[in-house]
Design an enzyme around this catalytic site. Structure first.
Site, PDB file in Angstrom:
ATOM      1  N   LYS A   1      22.970  -8.697  53.358  1.00  0.00           N
ATOM      2  CA  LYS A   1      22.538  -9.029  51.992  1.00  0.00           C
ATOM      3  C   LYS A   1      21.009  -9.111  51.982  1.00  0.00           C
ATOM      4  O   LYS A   1      20.438 -10.185  52.119  1.00  0.00           O
ATOM      5  CB  LYS A   1      23.164 -10.340  51.528  1.00  0.00           C
ATOM      6  CG  LYS A   1      22.785 -10.703  50.084  1.00  0.00           C
ATOM      7  CD  LYS A   1      23.530 -11.923  49.575  1.00  0.00           C
ATOM      8  CE  LYS A   1      23.103 -12.249  48.155  1.00  0.00           C
ATOM      9  NZ  LYS A   1      23.857 -13.380  47.570  1.00  0.00           N
TER      10      LYS A   1
ATOM     11  N   GLU B   1      21.802 -12.589  55.611  1.00  0.00           N
ATOM     12  CA  GLU B   1      20.883 -12.503  54.463  1.00  0.00           C
ATOM     13  C   GLU B   1      19.441 -12.821  54.869  1.00  0.00           C
ATOM     14  O   GLU B   1      18.998 -13.962  54.764  1.00  0.00           O
ATOM     15  CB  GLU B   1      21.320 -13.443  53.339  1.00  0.00           C
ATOM     16  CG  GLU B   1      20.438 -13.350  52.103  1.00  0.00           C
ATOM     17  CD  GLU B   1      20.898 -14.226  50.949  1.00  0.00           C
ATOM     18  OE1 GLU B   1      20.181 -14.286  49.934  1.00  0.00           O
ATOM     19  OE2 GLU B   1      21.972 -14.862  51.062  1.00  0.00           O
TER      20      GLU B   1
END
Length: 390
Positions: free
Chosen positions: A255, A212
């Site tokens: 992500k 992420e």
């Protein structure tokens, strides 16, 4: 004649050596793969299957407490347990959700009837995941840039989490833009290194890492193109280091943020968000990655769905699943509906499933509306720094 033969022999020998070197190199690449490599690939493919996304419910005890208190519910372990049970036992949630990210307390919690939360999730076909970073730390300087903590002891924690039933993990790195001098090279490289090392450790211990790198939505009138520029640059560094650390790309999930303009700039249309975001992904994300699970990043519940729908309309033949890993965009109205009232339990679960269904449809480009929670403003939160309990 003899010289010619020597040259010919030398050429054959050179080509033979070259082929040998290629075979040795290929073997070396294979040896970098985790012993869990095939399982990791299957898990990542399952979570990123078309039409499903991730429920991000990994808020720390302190953050969960603030949200509970915002609807008049006291921050106790029992109330945190009840809130997560409401989410995980929503009837039909598994039709639209393939993974749920949990906080450490939640991973080990049991429902009111004594069943482990991980078992309740698996019964719905939802893989349990776990947040493994321990929070953000401010980097030296006066820009407020951060790095992510949690590498110390991570291997042992991953082993314990896997034993408890976790099958994937999450580590959030935040890149600040919109201010002069941000992002700095130090911040980009520090966070790229942390993500790569985390991913390597997770794969070595049987967990699929969610990578992420969040180019965070913040104040300022910077353009959507500036977000795209920095997002692409950050992703290029992240994937360079993932490759250098021998991370199996088929066994990770990404992500990222959608490309959005700053909070003080005019809101971009879903069509523009989709055009710029998909262009950025096509330029920087390898096709080996099975799924791109966008974070909602402060967008309203409806905005999150409409932008995801536009992404899939703009890139119907994307090499990866374009789907979601939403927290507040799935939980905000659910929590307001429940507000700690037993009589509102079923109604809150219905809202959650409707929101999950809308985003599931958007992830296949088939959302037609109306949205279950139309309108609404940005759902922003303060940047959290410090330890895991923050």
């Amino acid at each position: 004649m003899q010289v010619a033969m020597q040259r010919k022999t030398a050429g054959l020998t050179g080509r033979s050596q070259s082929r040998t070197q290629v075979r040795v190199y290929a073997k070396a690449l294979n040896s970098m793969e985790s012993p869990f490599a095939e399982e990791l690939k299957k898990t990542a493919a399952y979570i990123s299957q078309k039409g499903k996304g991730i429920l991000a419910s990994d808020e720390s005890n302190a953050t969960t407490g603030k949200r509970l208190e915002s609807v008049g519910v006291e921050n106790t372990e029992t109330n945190r347990r009840d809130w997560r049970q409401l989410l995980y036992t929503a009837p039909g949630l598994g039709q639209y959700i393939s993974g749920a990210i949990m906080f450490e307390e939640t991973l080990y919690q049991k429902a009111r009837d004594g069943q482990q939360f991980v078992d309740l999730l698996l019964a719905q076909g939802i893989y349990p995941g776990i947040k493994v970073d321990t929070g953000l730390q401010i980097l030296p300087g006066d820009k407020g840039e951060t790095t992510t903590q949690g590498l110390d002891g991570l291997a042992d924690r991953c082993k314990a989490y896997r034993k408890q039933g976790a099958r994937f993990a999450k580590w959030r790195a935040v890149i600040k833009i919109g201010e002069a001098g941000c992002p700095s090279t130090t911040a980009v490289l520090e966070n790229a290194h942390g993500l790569a090392r985390y991913a390597q450790i997770c794969q070595e211990n049987g967990l699929v890492p969610i990578v992420e790198p969040e180019v965070t939505l913040g104040p300022g009138d910077y353009s959507i193109e500036e977000t795209a520029f920095w997002s692409e640059r950050v992703y290029s560094h992240v994937f360079r280091l993932l490759n250098e650390y021998g991370v199996v790309l088929e066994g990770i999930l990404l992500k990222p943020n959608m490309c959005l303009p700053g909070l003080d700039a005019p809101v971009a249309s879903p069509k523009l968000v989709a055009e710029v975001t998909t262009r950025t992904m096509l330029r920087s994300i390898p096709p080996a990655v099975p799924g791109i699970h966008f974070l909602s990043g402060g967008m309203s519940e409806e905005e999150s769905t409409l932008n995801l729908q536009a992404l899939n309309e703009a890139c119907p033949q994307a090499p990866w699943a374009l789907t979601f890993s939403y927290g507040r965009a799935l939980q905000s109205s659910t929590l307001k509906t429940w507000a700690g009232k037993e009589s509102q339990w079923n109604a809150a679960q219905e809202i959650l499933v409707k929101l999950a269904k809308a985003n599931s449809e958007a992830s296949t480009g088939s959302f037609k509306g109306p949205h279950p929670v139309p309108g609404g403003g940005r759902i922003l939160q303060a940047l959290r720094t410090g330890g895991a309990g923050k």
